[in-house]
Design a protein around this motif. Sequence first.
Motif, PDB file in Angstrom:
ATOM      1  N   CYS A  67       0.831  -1.208   0.000  1.00 59.84           N
ATOM      2  CA  CYS A  67       0.000   0.000   0.000  1.00 59.84           C
ATOM      3  C   CYS A  67       0.864   1.255   0.000  1.00 59.84           C
ATOM      4  CB  CYS A  67      -0.939  -0.012   1.203  1.00 59.84           C
ATOM      5  SG  CYS A  67      -2.060   1.403   1.272  1.00 59.84           S
ATOM      6  N   ARG A  68       1.918   1.267   0.818  1.00 59.94           N
ATOM      7  CA  ARG A  68       2.809   2.433   0.855  1.00 59.94           C
ATOM      8  C   ARG A  68       3.382   2.724  -0.537  1.00 59.94           C
ATOM      9  NH1 ARG A  68       4.440  -0.211   5.718  1.00 59.94           N
ATOM     10  NH2 ARG A  68       3.831   0.990   7.570  1.00 59.94           N
ATOM     11  N   ARG A  69       3.808   1.680  -1.218  1.00 63.53           N
ATOM     12  CA  ARG A  69       4.412   1.868  -2.545  1.00 63.53           C
ATOM     13  C   ARG A  69       3.372   2.318  -3.573  1.00 63.53           C
ATOM     14  NH1 ARG A  69       9.422  -2.320  -3.371  1.00 63.53           N
ATOM     15  NH2 ARG A  69      10.066  -2.422  -1.190  1.00 63.53           N
ATOM     16  N   LEU A  70       2.174   1.741  -3.487  1.00 60.74           N
ATOM     17  CA  LEU A  70       1.124   2.154  -4.419  1.00 60.74           C
ATOM     18  C   LEU A  70       0.701   3.590  -4.152  1.00 60.74           C
ATOM     19  CD1 LEU A  70      -1.130  -1.046  -4.561  1.00 60.74           C
ATOM     20  CD2 LEU A  70       0.522  -0.249  -6.262  1.00 60.74           C
ATOM     21  N   ARG A  71       0.625   3.982  -2.871  1.00 57.80           N
ATOM     22  CA  ARG A  71       0.222   5.344  -2.529  1.00 57.80           C
ATOM     23  C   ARG A  71       1.272   6.361  -2.958  1.00 57.80           C
ATOM     24  NH1 ARG A  71      -3.751   4.544  -3.289  1.00 57.80           N
ATOM     25  NH2 ARG A  71      -5.522   3.933  -2.011  1.00 57.80           N
ATOM     26  N   ALA A  72       2.537   5.936  -3.051  1.00 61.41           N
ATOM     27  CA  ALA A  72       3.585   6.830  -3.533  1.00 61.41           C
ATOM     28  C   ALA A  72       3.436   7.091  -5.030  1.00 61.41           C
ATOM     29  CB  ALA A  72       4.969   6.242  -3.241  1.00 61.41           C
ATOM     30  N   GLN A  73       2.701   6.206  -5.715  1.00 62.66           N
ATOM     31  CA  GLN A  73       2.527   6.329  -7.162  1.00 62.66           C
ATOM     32  C   GLN A  73       1.214   6.997  -7.544  1.00 62.66           C
ATOM     33  OE1 GLN A  73       2.882   2.322  -8.723  1.00 62.66           O
ATOM     34  NE2 GLN A  73       4.709   1.898  -7.518  1.00 62.66           N
ATOM     35  N   GLY A  74       0.204   6.940  -6.657  1.00 63.29           N
ATOM     36  CA  GLY A  74      -1.097   7.495  -7.015  1.00 63.29           C
ATOM     37  C   GLY A  74      -2.173   7.069  -6.030  1.00 63.29           C
ATOM     38  N   ASP A  75      -3.422   7.199  -6.454  1.00 57.31           N
ATOM     39  CA  ASP A  75      -4.556   6.959  -5.563  1.00 57.31           C
ATOM     40  C   ASP A  75      -5.404   5.767  -6.010  1.00 57.31           C
ATOM     41  OD1 ASP A  75      -3.980   9.060  -3.826  1.00 57.31           O
ATOM     42  OD2 ASP A  75      -4.946  10.513  -5.140  1.00 57.31           O
ATOM     43  N   LEU A  76      -4.753   4.689  -6.405  1.00 62.46           N
ATOM     44  CA  LEU A  76      -5.453   3.478  -6.794  1.00 62.46           C
ATOM     45  C   LEU A  76      -6.281   2.962  -5.610  1.00 62.46           C
ATOM     46  CD1 LEU A  76      -5.845   1.133  -8.845  1.00 62.46           C
ATOM     47  CD2 LEU A  76      -3.786   0.091  -7.858  1.00 62.46           C
ATOM     48  N   PRO A  77      -7.607   2.770  -5.771  1.00 60.31           N
ATOM     49  CA  PRO A  77      -8.441   2.301  -4.660  1.00 60.31           C
ATOM     50  C   PRO A  77      -7.984   0.946  -4.132  1.00 60.31           C
ATOM     51  CG  PRO A  77      -9.817   3.183  -6.415  1.00 60.31           C
ATOM     52  CD  PRO A  77      -8.422   3.095  -6.972  1.00 60.31           C
ATOM     53  N   ILE A  78      -7.999   0.808  -2.793  1.00 61.14           N
ATOM     54  CA  ILE A  78      -7.527  -0.412  -2.141  1.00 61.14           C
ATOM     55  C   ILE A  78      -8.534  -0.866  -1.096  1.00 61.14           C
ATOM     56  CG2 ILE A  78      -5.747  -1.412  -0.647  1.00 61.14           C
ATOM     57  CD1 ILE A  78      -3.751   0.546  -1.914  1.00 61.14           C
ATOM     58  N   LEU A  79      -8.910  -2.146  -1.157  1.00 62.06           N
ATOM     59  CA  LEU A  79      -9.721  -2.787  -0.134  1.00 62.06           C
ATOM     60  C   LEU A  79      -8.838  -3.799   0.577  1.00 62.06           C
ATOM     61  CD1 LEU A  79     -12.483  -3.524   1.216  1.00 62.06           C
ATOM     62  CD2 LEU A  79     -12.767  -5.205  -0.599  1.00 62.06           C
ATOM     63  N   PHE A  80      -8.612  -3.609   1.880  1.00 58.42           N
ATOM     64  CA  PHE A  80      -7.751  -4.498   2.637  1.00 58.42           C
ATOM     65  C   PHE A  80      -8.498  -5.740   3.116  1.00 58.42           C
ATOM     66  CE2 PHE A  80      -4.907  -0.805   3.478  1.00 58.42           C
ATOM     67  CZ  PHE A  80      -3.704  -1.406   3.131  1.00 58.42           C
ATOM     68  N   LEU A  81      -7.764  -6.871   3.144  1.00 50.17           N
ATOM     69  CA  LEU A  81      -8.211  -8.097   3.802  1.00 50.17           C
ATOM     70  C   LEU A  81      -7.263  -8.353   4.968  1.00 50.17           C
ATOM     71  CD1 LEU A  81      -8.697 -10.488   0.733  1.00 50.17           C
ATOM     72  CD2 LEU A  81     -10.440  -9.078   1.838  1.00 50.17           C
ATOM     73  N   SER A  82      -7.810  -8.706   6.127  1.00 45.39           N
ATOM     74  CA  SER A  82      -6.961  -9.014   7.277  1.00 45.39           C
ATOM     75  C   SER A  82      -7.395 -10.316   7.904  1.00 45.39           C
ATOM     76  CB  SER A  82      -7.034  -7.885   8.320  1.00 45.39           C
ATOM     77  OG  SER A  82      -6.267  -8.229   9.458  1.00 45.39           O
ATOM     78  N   SER A  83      -6.438 -11.194   8.195  1.00 46.77           N
ATOM     79  CA  SER A  83      -6.735 -12.479   8.830  1.00 46.77           C
ATOM     80  C   SER A  83      -6.711 -12.360  10.343  1.00 46.77           C
ATOM     81  CB  SER A  83      -5.723 -13.541   8.381  1.00 46.77           C
ATOM     82  OG  SER A  83      -4.421 -13.141   8.723  1.00 46.77           O
ATOM     83  N   ARG A  84      -6.322 -11.193  10.862  1.00 49.98           N
ATOM     84  CA  ARG A  84      -6.273 -10.994  12.304  1.00 49.98           C
ATOM     85  C   ARG A  84      -7.341  -9.995  12.718  1.00 49.98           C
ATOM     86  NH1 ARG A  84      -0.002  -9.610  13.074  1.00 49.98           N
ATOM     87  NH2 ARG A  84      -0.984  -7.573  13.044  1.00 49.98           N
ATOM     88  N   ASP A  85      -7.970 -10.273  13.829  1.00 51.12           N
ATOM     89  CA  ASP A  85      -8.943  -9.334  14.371  1.00 51.12           C
ATOM     90  C   ASP A  85      -8.173  -8.295  15.179  1.00 51.12           C
ATOM     91  OD1 ASP A  85     -11.245  -8.090  15.086  1.00 51.12           O
ATOM     92  OD2 ASP A  85     -11.796  -9.523  16.646  1.00 51.12           O
TER      93      ASP A  85
END
Length: 245
Positions: A67-85
Amino acid sequence: MTSMPQVLVVDDDPHIRQLLAFALEKAGLAVREAEDGEAALAAVAEQAPDLVVLDINMPRMDGLDVCRRLRAQGDLPILFLSSRDDEIDRILGIELGGDDYVTKPFSPREVVARVQAILRRARSPRPVEAGESQTETLSRGRLSLDGESWSARWDGAEVGLTVTEFGILKILLSAPSRVFTRDQIIDRLHGPGFAITDRTIDSHVRNLRGKFAAVGGHDVVETRAGVGYRLGPCLGVQPDVASRA
């Protein structure tokens, strides 16, 4: 085929990738898959998707680093998945610029619904409400928002915002003297009944404040304790001087 939105699903578990790919394709979306963070960055470089479904916990390069690297390039929408609560993972992900998150185990239908909601916000602004303009430039103090190009400026210089950050700021700017509750902000961003936590909104606001503070906009958003948020005077006043009840 060219008008079909493309989603990149990034997860080190092939079963989850296949499950999501099936559900998303059934909903009319084109899907590509990546098994880790490095493969995800390569896939985006080769052909940028319209949205990335990104697992947080992956070997070698986790989703937050991606995400950090993608955000440095632009505003591509991101939906996170997390296996930890783990609320820290969730909040940190949103602060980095993620547009939403889903916690495992999840319903594929929920993921599809959230992907579609993010894509709708990215592609077409919500309907104009009474007293609100969709296309004209809204301004207050040193802040201006262009509803047509979805751009935000401070003293004429553009400030890069995610779709969700821009949406929150536009809501506040549409009624500068009004205090919006977190639920009202969620309803306007996603529509009634969309289930995300209040902390998600708090994280987006914190990220929004940080971006404007970096260019001198220390008073863009005010907190009304126990109620919600409203637009600040947008004059660049330092936090110790600004009215921040």
